[in-house]
Every structure is written in C-alpha cells, then in structure tokens.
Design a protein around this motif. Structure first.
Motif, PDB file in Angstrom:
ATOM      1  N   SER A 258      -6.516   3.968   8.981  1.00  0.00           N
ATOM      2  CA  SER A 258      -6.608   4.193  10.415  1.00  0.00           C
ATOM      3  C   SER A 258      -5.639   3.252  11.124  1.00  0.00           C
ATOM      4  N   TYR A 259      -5.567   3.388  12.440  1.00  0.00           N
ATOM      5  CA  TYR A 259      -4.744   2.487  13.251  1.00  0.00           C
ATOM      6  C   TYR A 259      -5.652   1.528  14.004  1.00  0.00           C
ATOM      7  N   GLU A 260      -5.128   0.385  14.288  1.00  0.00           N
ATOM      8  CA  GLU A 260      -5.706  -0.489  15.302  1.00  0.00           C
ATOM      9  C   GLU A 260      -4.509  -1.052  16.038  1.00  0.00           C
ATOM     10  N   GLY A 261      -4.275  -0.542  17.239  1.00  0.00           N
ATOM     11  CA  GLY A 261      -3.035  -0.864  17.936  1.00  0.00           C
ATOM     12  C   GLY A 261      -1.881  -0.266  17.154  1.00  0.00           C
ATOM     13  N   ASP A 262      -0.906  -1.092  16.793  1.00  0.00           N
ATOM     14  CA  ASP A 262       0.221  -0.585  16.008  1.00  0.00           C
ATOM     15  C   ASP A 262       0.110  -0.976  14.534  1.00  0.00           C
ATOM     16  N   MET A 263      -1.065  -1.446  14.138  1.00  0.00           N
ATOM     17  CA  MET A 263      -1.279  -1.878  12.751  1.00  0.00           C
ATOM     18  C   MET A 263      -2.076  -0.824  11.982  1.00  0.00           C
TER      19      MET A 263
ATOM     20  N   LYS B 289       1.529   9.604   9.912  1.00  0.00           N
ATOM     21  CA  LYS B 289       1.451  11.021  10.262  1.00  0.00           C
ATOM     22  C   LYS B 289       0.143  11.626   9.746  1.00  0.00           C
ATOM     23  N   MET B 290      -0.250  11.257   8.516  1.00  0.00           N
ATOM     24  CA  MET B 290      -1.515  11.780   7.969  1.00  0.00           C
ATOM     25  C   MET B 290      -2.704  11.301   8.807  1.00  0.00           C
ATOM     26  N   ILE B 291      -2.663  10.043   9.231  1.00  0.00           N
ATOM     27  CA  ILE B 291      -3.732   9.509  10.076  1.00  0.00           C
ATOM     28  C   ILE B 291      -3.795  10.291  11.383  1.00  0.00           C
TER      29      ILE B 291
ATOM     30  N   HIS C 242       2.784  -1.993  -0.175  1.00  0.00           N
ATOM     31  CA  HIS C 242       2.379  -2.387   1.171  1.00  0.00           C
ATOM     32  C   HIS C 242       1.502  -3.626   0.979  1.00  0.00           C
ATOM     33  N   VAL C 243       1.879  -4.737   1.565  1.00  0.00           N
ATOM     34  CA  VAL C 243       1.120  -5.980   1.436  1.00  0.00           C
ATOM     35  C   VAL C 243      -0.089  -5.905   2.371  1.00  0.00           C
ATOM     36  N   ILE C 244      -1.257  -6.310   1.851  1.00  0.00           N
ATOM     37  CA  ILE C 244      -2.479  -6.311   2.660  1.00  0.00           C
ATOM     38  C   ILE C 244      -3.145  -7.681   2.622  1.00  0.00           C
ATOM     39  N   ASP C 245      -4.015  -7.915   3.601  1.00  0.00           N
ATOM     40  CA  ASP C 245      -4.627  -9.237   3.764  1.00  0.00           C
ATOM     41  C   ASP C 245      -6.071  -9.347   3.294  1.00  0.00           C
TER      42      ASP C 245
ATOM     43  N   VAL D 138     -12.237  -4.466   5.583  1.00  0.00           N
ATOM     44  CA  VAL D 138     -11.071  -3.941   6.285  1.00  0.00           C
ATOM     45  C   VAL D 138      -9.858  -4.818   5.985  1.00  0.00           C
ATOM     46  N   ALA D 139      -8.779  -4.165   5.570  1.00  0.00           N
ATOM     47  CA  ALA D 139      -7.502  -4.840   5.305  1.00  0.00           C
ATOM     48  C   ALA D 139      -6.469  -4.331   6.297  1.00  0.00           C
ATOM     49  N   THR D 140      -5.573  -5.226   6.668  1.00  0.00           N
ATOM     50  CA  THR D 140      -4.447  -4.870   7.519  1.00  0.00           C
ATOM     51  C   THR D 140      -3.188  -4.850   6.665  1.00  0.00           C
TER      52      THR D 140
END
Length: 183
Positions: A142-147, A120-122, A173-176, A157-159
């Motif tokens: 930010s979003y990229e698609g639904d991620m 929502k904040m994004i 929240h796990v990130i890569d 950049v982490a997803t």
C-alpha cells in the motif's frame, strides 16, 4: 552466462561512448551493480550483514544466485535488530533452518517487480495490492504518502526505504522491518 556477458559488454560500450547508464542506488555504503546477482551485491552492503548470514544459514545462497527473476524485499540489520532479543541467534541454529527459510522466503517474489509497476498494481487495486511470496506469505502493499508500505500477515509494517536496486537476476527493495509468516 550469455546474458551477463551481453550486459557487461553493453555497460562497457556505454562508458566508452560517453552514454550515461541509469545507476543503481548505493546500498549500505556500497555500489550495487546490475551485472551482479542478488547475493553478489548483498554481500557488499554493510546494512545487510545479518540478512547475508541468515541466507547462508538457511542454505539459500545458491537459489538466490540462479537466473530468477526475483524481487527481494531486503531487511536491514536494523530491521533484524527490532526482533526480540536472541531471535536472530536462535533462528540461525541448524535445528531452526526450516523456520528461518520460511521467514526469508516470505521476502522473495518469483518475478522482478520494479516500484513503478507495484505502485500501478496498488492503484489498480484501490490502494492495496496482495503480494504472494515464494514462502507462501501474502504481503499487502500500500501507500502512505509517497512511501510504499508492506504489511505481513501479523500486521507488521515495513517501509521500502531504497527501491529498484537492479540485479542481473531481479531487483532488491530495501525495507526497514522483517516480514514474518502467519503465527
């Protein structure tokens, strides 16, 4: 202490009465319990042994066991493995504790933020939302698609690969990818 006791009693009552509680996702092959704190859950994740070792070396275990609330963007072992060879081994040396602490606290926010709230904040900010961390870093969500993606001050950049892992003192929240302070 009382909050943990109430949460445990609530969970026990729900199980006895047949009510279903929303379950946390598994992380690193381990169950994550909303009644345990960030450290108590993280030590059970096979995917976060490097993070746990780093948190221990930085002396942040006690902090992440406090009431919080915290949001932790938790890089996996594979995320740490993306760093240049020898980086992790160098960072966990006692003489590099300050630098390690800065990096780790750039993954921690001083409030619990679930992914729906972050989304929502994004959206409210037109597609990109600044996320100030306890380490003084500003991550851009930010979003990229639904991620959901996080970008650090260096452009890494982490997803978010696993979201909304509820803890007694916040959320993970796990990130890569490891987020780094501005260099």
């Amino acid at each position: 202490m009382m909050t943990k006791r109430i949460a445990s009693l609530t969970a026990a009552f729900a199980l006895m009465s047949g009510m279903a509680l929303a379950e946390n996702p598994m992380v690193g092959g381990a169950a994550m319990f909303e009644t345990k704190n960030i450290v108590e859950n993280a030590v059970n994740s096979a995917d976060h042994t490097t993070l746990v070792a780093a948190v221990t070396a930085a002396g942040l275990v006690d902090t992440l066991q406090t009431e919080g609330p915290f949001t932790v963007f938790a890089p996996t072992n594979e995320a740490f493995a993306k760093l240049p060879a020898g980086t992790v081994e160098t960072l966990i040396l006692p003489e590099n504790k300050e630098q390690l602490t800065k990096i780790l606290t750039c993954h921690v926010v001083g409030k619990a933020v679930m992914l729906d709230a972050l989304n929502k904040m994004i959206a409210d900010d037109g597609g990109k939302h600044p996320v100030p961390t306890l380490g003084g870093c500003i991550l851009q969500a930010s979003y990229e698609g639904d991620m959901v993606k996080l970008t650090d001050e260096n452009g890494n950049v982490a997803t978010v690969t696993i979201a909304d892992v509820k803890q007694s003192n916040g959320v993970i929240h796990v990130i890569d990818t490891v987020m780094l302070p501005k260099m």
